[in-house]
Motif scaffolding. Structure first.
Motif, mmCIF file in Angstrom:
data_model
loop_
_atom_site.group_PDB
_atom_site.id
_atom_site.type_symbol
_atom_site.label_atom_id
_atom_site.label_comp_id
_atom_site.label_asym_id
_atom_site.label_seq_id
_atom_site.Cartn_x
_atom_site.Cartn_y
_atom_site.Cartn_z
ATOM 1 N N SER A 17 11.942 0.531 9.505
ATOM 2 C CA SER A 17 10.977 0.319 8.426
ATOM 3 C C SER A 17 10.017 -0.805 8.779
ATOM 4 C CB SER A 17 11.704 -0.049 7.126
ATOM 5 O OG SER A 17 12.566 0.978 6.711
ATOM 6 N N LEU A 18 8.838 -0.723 8.207
ATOM 7 C CA LEU A 18 7.840 -1.776 8.277
ATOM 8 C C LEU A 18 7.127 -1.829 6.935
ATOM 9 C CD1 LEU A 18 5.980 -1.425 11.719
ATOM 10 C CD2 LEU A 18 7.411 -3.337 10.982
ATOM 11 N N ARG A 19 6.658 -3.002 6.578
ATOM 12 C CA ARG A 19 5.796 -3.121 5.401
ATOM 13 C C ARG A 19 4.471 -3.719 5.824
ATOM 14 N NH1 ARG A 19 6.428 -6.603 -0.203
ATOM 15 N NH2 ARG A 19 5.903 -8.331 1.228
ATOM 16 N N LEU A 20 3.427 -2.954 5.634
ATOM 17 C CA LEU A 20 2.086 -3.421 5.909
ATOM 18 C C LEU A 20 1.505 -4.056 4.642
ATOM 19 C CD1 LEU A 20 0.616 -0.424 7.946
ATOM 20 C CD2 LEU A 20 1.966 -2.376 8.755
ATOM 21 N N SER A 21 0.696 -5.068 4.851
ATOM 22 C CA SER A 21 0.001 -5.719 3.751
ATOM 23 C C SER A 21 -1.496 -5.646 3.976
ATOM 24 C CB SER A 21 0.429 -7.181 3.626
ATOM 25 O OG SER A 21 1.799 -7.298 3.329
ATOM 26 N N CYS A 22 -2.216 -5.524 2.888
ATOM 27 C CA CYS A 22 -3.682 -5.533 2.908
ATOM 28 C C CYS A 22 -4.117 -6.610 1.926
ATOM 29 C CB CYS A 22 -4.212 -4.169 2.507
ATOM 30 S SG CYS A 22 -5.995 -4.082 2.295
ATOM 31 N N ALA A 23 -4.553 -7.734 2.458
ATOM 32 C CA ALA A 23 -4.952 -8.859 1.625
ATOM 33 C C ALA A 23 -6.467 -8.853 1.457
ATOM 34 C CB ALA A 23 -4.493 -10.163 2.256
ATOM 35 N N ALA A 24 -6.909 -9.077 0.233
ATOM 36 C CA ALA A 24 -8.333 -9.008 -0.065
ATOM 37 C C ALA A 24 -8.879 -10.356 -0.491
ATOM 38 C CB ALA A 24 -8.583 -7.988 -1.161
ATOM 39 N N SER A 25 -10.134 -10.565 -0.182
ATOM 40 C CA SER A 25 -10.856 -11.742 -0.662
ATOM 41 C C SER A 25 -12.264 -11.295 -1.030
ATOM 42 C CB SER A 25 -10.898 -12.830 0.406
ATOM 43 O OG SER A 25 -11.553 -12.357 1.574
ATOM 44 N N GLY A 26 -12.940 -12.128 -1.783
ATOM 45 C CA GLY A 26 -14.281 -11.758 -2.213
ATOM 46 C C GLY A 26 -14.270 -11.384 -3.671
ATOM 47 N N ARG A 27 -14.836 -10.248 -3.982
ATOM 48 C CA ARG A 27 -14.910 -9.823 -5.378
ATOM 49 C C ARG A 27 -13.533 -9.479 -5.931
ATOM 50 N NH1 ARG A 27 -20.388 -6.397 -6.555
ATOM 51 N NH2 ARG A 27 -21.843 -8.029 -5.938
ATOM 52 N N THR A 28 -13.454 -9.346 -7.236
ATOM 53 C CA THR A 28 -12.197 -9.076 -7.912
ATOM 54 C C THR A 28 -11.529 -7.837 -7.350
ATOM 55 O OG1 THR A 28 -13.116 -10.017 -9.926
ATOM 56 C CG2 THR A 28 -11.110 -8.729 -10.133
ATOM 57 N N PHE A 29 -10.367 -8.028 -6.783
ATOM 58 C CA PHE A 29 -9.679 -6.954 -6.082
ATOM 59 C C PHE A 29 -9.291 -5.818 -7.006
ATOM 60 C CE2 PHE A 29 -7.892 -5.024 -2.620
ATOM 61 C CZ PHE A 29 -6.521 -4.866 -2.653
ATOM 62 N N SER A 30 -9.001 -6.132 -8.245
ATOM 63 C CA SER A 30 -8.585 -5.086 -9.186
ATOM 64 C C SER A 30 -9.730 -4.130 -9.533
ATOM 65 C CB SER A 30 -8.034 -5.719 -10.464
ATOM 66 O OG SER A 30 -8.998 -6.568 -11.044
ATOM 67 N N ASN A 31 -10.925 -4.423 -9.069
ATOM 68 C CA ASN A 31 -12.053 -3.515 -9.266
ATOM 69 C C ASN A 31 -12.127 -2.429 -8.203
ATOM 70 O OD1 ASN A 31 -12.919 -4.907 -11.504
ATOM 71 N ND2 ASN A 31 -14.414 -6.135 -10.387
ATOM 72 N N TYR A 32 -11.176 -2.455 -7.258
ATOM 73 C CA TYR A 32 -11.232 -1.532 -6.133
ATOM 74 C C TYR A 32 -9.953 -0.729 -5.993
ATOM 75 C CZ TYR A 32 -15.248 -4.273 -4.679
ATOM 76 O OH TYR A 32 -16.465 -4.889 -4.642
ATOM 77 N N ALA A 33 -10.128 0.542 -5.727
ATOM 78 C CA ALA A 33 -9.017 1.347 -5.239
ATOM 79 C C ALA A 33 -8.844 1.062 -3.752
ATOM 80 C CB ALA A 33 -9.307 2.829 -5.452
ATOM 81 N N VAL A 34 -7.663 1.348 -3.246
ATOM 82 C CA VAL A 34 -7.370 1.060 -1.843
ATOM 83 C C VAL A 34 -6.712 2.260 -1.172
ATOM 84 C CG1 VAL A 34 -6.004 -0.366 -0.266
ATOM 85 C CG2 VAL A 34 -7.161 -1.421 -2.215
ATOM 86 N N GLY A 35 -7.151 2.504 0.030
ATOM 87 C CA GLY A 35 -6.544 3.564 0.817
ATOM 88 C C GLY A 35 -6.009 3.023 2.131
ATOM 89 N N TRP A 36 -4.943 3.631 2.597
ATOM 90 C CA TRP A 36 -4.439 3.361 3.947
ATOM 91 C C TRP A 36 -4.724 4.600 4.794
ATOM 92 C CZ3 TRP A 36 -2.713 -1.035 6.115
ATOM 93 C CH2 TRP A 36 -2.263 -2.064 5.273
ATOM 94 N N PHE A 37 -5.294 4.366 5.944
ATOM 95 C CA PHE A 37 -5.575 5.423 6.902
ATOM 96 C C PHE A 37 -4.942 5.028 8.230
ATOM 97 C CE2 PHE A 37 -8.693 8.023 4.641
ATOM 98 C CZ PHE A 37 -8.968 7.192 3.568
ATOM 99 N N ARG A 38 -4.810 6.003 9.100
ATOM 100 C CA ARG A 38 -4.260 5.680 10.418
ATOM 101 C C ARG A 38 -4.935 6.530 11.479
ATOM 102 N NH1 ARG A 38 1.898 8.195 9.972
ATOM 103 N NH2 ARG A 38 1.314 10.410 10.102
#
Length: 122
Positions: A17-38
């Motif tokens: 197992s692994l856990r990836l993290s996506c940390a955001a900065s800048g505008r309010t993060f809750s205003n954005y949906a997030v996708g993981w691609f590979r």
């Protein structure tokens, strides 16, 4: 504009197992949906999972269902991708992207991280 950075990648044996993290900065993060691609070597970038702005709705590629879990903590401005039962075929560079909705299409996301390598060994 929002800036996103991935972390948590690395080398793991098949079945691990692994856990990836996506940390955001800048505008309010809750205003954005997030996708993981590979993107695996020699292959096109593909959708893995996405989550809506509140975290209430999640979506997965067939290859990820039952093994990957996407979640978010809007207080910490972070989205997670928990990956279990990893397979050699999961080896790829994983990208986090932010956009207006949890699309499955990469072109719909204007903000991207640099990507992080995940290697699953047999």
């Amino acid at each position: 504009q929002v800036h996103v950075v991935e972390s948590g990648g690395g080398l793991v044996q098949a079945g691990g197992s692994l856990r990836l993290s996506c940390a955001a900065s800048g505008r309010t993060f809750s205003n954005y949906a997030v996708g993981w691609f590979r993107q695996a070597p020699g292959k096109e970038r593909e959708f893995a999972a996405s989550i809506n702005k509140s975290g209430q709705f999640t979506y997965y590629a067939d290859s990820a269902k039952g093994r990957f879990t996407i979640s978010r903590d809007n207080v910490k401005n972070t989205v997670y991708l928990q990956m279990n039962s990893l397979k050699v075929d999961d080896t790829a560079v994983y990208y986090c992207a932010a956009g207006s909705a949890p699309f499955r299409v990469s072109k719909s996301y204007p903000y991207w991280g640099q990507g992080i390598q995940v290697i699953v060994s047999s």
